[in-house]
Design an enzyme around this catalytic site. Structure first.
Site, PDB file in Angstrom:
ATOM      1  N   GLY A 133      70.972 -37.074   9.934  1.00 42.94           N
ATOM      2  CA  GLY A 133      72.259 -37.053   9.215  1.00 42.94           C
ATOM      3  C   GLY A 133      73.110 -35.710   8.622  1.00 42.94           C
ATOM      4  N   TRP A 136      75.804 -36.469  12.197  1.00 39.88           N
ATOM      5  CA  TRP A 136      76.098 -37.697  12.464  1.00 39.88           C
ATOM      6  C   TRP A 136      77.205 -37.432  11.539  1.00 39.88           C
ATOM      7  CZ3 TRP A 136      78.652 -41.112   8.209  1.00 39.88           C
ATOM      8  CH2 TRP A 136      78.726 -42.021   8.796  1.00 39.88           C
ATOM      9  N   HIS A 137      77.302 -36.501  10.420  1.00 41.55           N
ATOM     10  CA  HIS A 137      78.419 -36.384   9.545  1.00 41.55           C
ATOM     11  C   HIS A 137      79.842 -35.607  10.706  1.00 41.55           C
ATOM     12  CE1 HIS A 137      76.985 -37.857   5.701  1.00 41.55           C
ATOM     13  NE2 HIS A 137      78.027 -38.583   5.930  1.00 41.55           N
ATOM     14  N   GLY A 138      78.709 -35.034  11.577  1.00 45.40           N
ATOM     15  CA  GLY A 138      80.166 -33.654  12.712  1.00 45.40           C
ATOM     16  C   GLY A 138      79.312 -32.825  12.644  1.00 45.40           C
TER      17      GLY A 138
END
Length: 192
Positions: A133, A136-138
């Site tokens: 997760g 997923w953001h960076g």
């Protein structure tokens, strides 16, 4: 549906364009740009400000998307439900970016085995899910560290469930401040 859609679009624009941008420009960005130039009080204010900014930013664009969908006849699910009132990481993830939380649960955590194969495997699954997760953001170490913090928080809560009780206000204070500390990792350019 049209009235609700227009209301959500307007609410989202206020959150995103006015509140989030105002907080970022006047409170958060200056401190994160040169943290050593600010004292403890300013830094703390910027940390709490970023918690408000990211909420207004994320929930604002979500309100806009839900409102636009309503205008086109589609019903999108709610995505934020007072996440900062949560008294645990688990509750936080049920209230924060709920569609992403469901995706992580349904397509990562459950296929990994969820909590069906014992405590250690559950902790592993929570950590893997939250690390992914974060990615997923960076693709930076700060996002991995942010995911690790949330994975560790979820694992610790799972391990301590039912072992002792705390007053609700203390559970809230611990959760809220752990989330705010996590936002430092989320916002920082690098681990330094």
């Amino acid at each position: 549906a049209v009235g609700s859609g227009v209301f959500l679009i307007c609410l989202g624009l206020v959150k995103k364009v006015i509140l989030a941008d105002l907080i970022a420009r006047n409170l958060v960005d200056p401190v994160y740009a040169v943290p050593e130039a600010y004292g403890s009080a300013d830094t703390m204010l910027a940390l709490y400000g970023y918690a408000a900014q990211i909420y207004c930013d994320f929930s604002g664009y979500t309100d806009i998307a839900i409102g636009l969908a309503l205008l086109m006849g589609f019903i999108f699910p709610r995505n934020f439900d007072r996440p900062y009132s949560s008294t645990s990481f688990r509750e936080f993830w049920r209230r924060w970016h709920m569609t992403l939380s469901r995706f992580l649960r349904d397509f990562l955590y459950i296929p990994l085995g969820g909590s069906r194969r014992g405590r250690l495997v559950t902790y592993r699954n929570l950590m893997i899910t939250m690390l992914l997760g974060g990615l997923w953001h960076g693709a930076g170490l700060t996002f991995v560290a942010w995911g690790a913090l949330h994975g560790a928080g979820l694992s610790a809560e799972h391990a301590m469930r039912g072992r002792f009780s705390m007053p609700v206000w203390l559970r809230w204070a611990i959760t809220f401040h752990a989330v705010v500390l996590g936002w430092i990792l989320f916002r920082a350019e690098d681990l330094g």
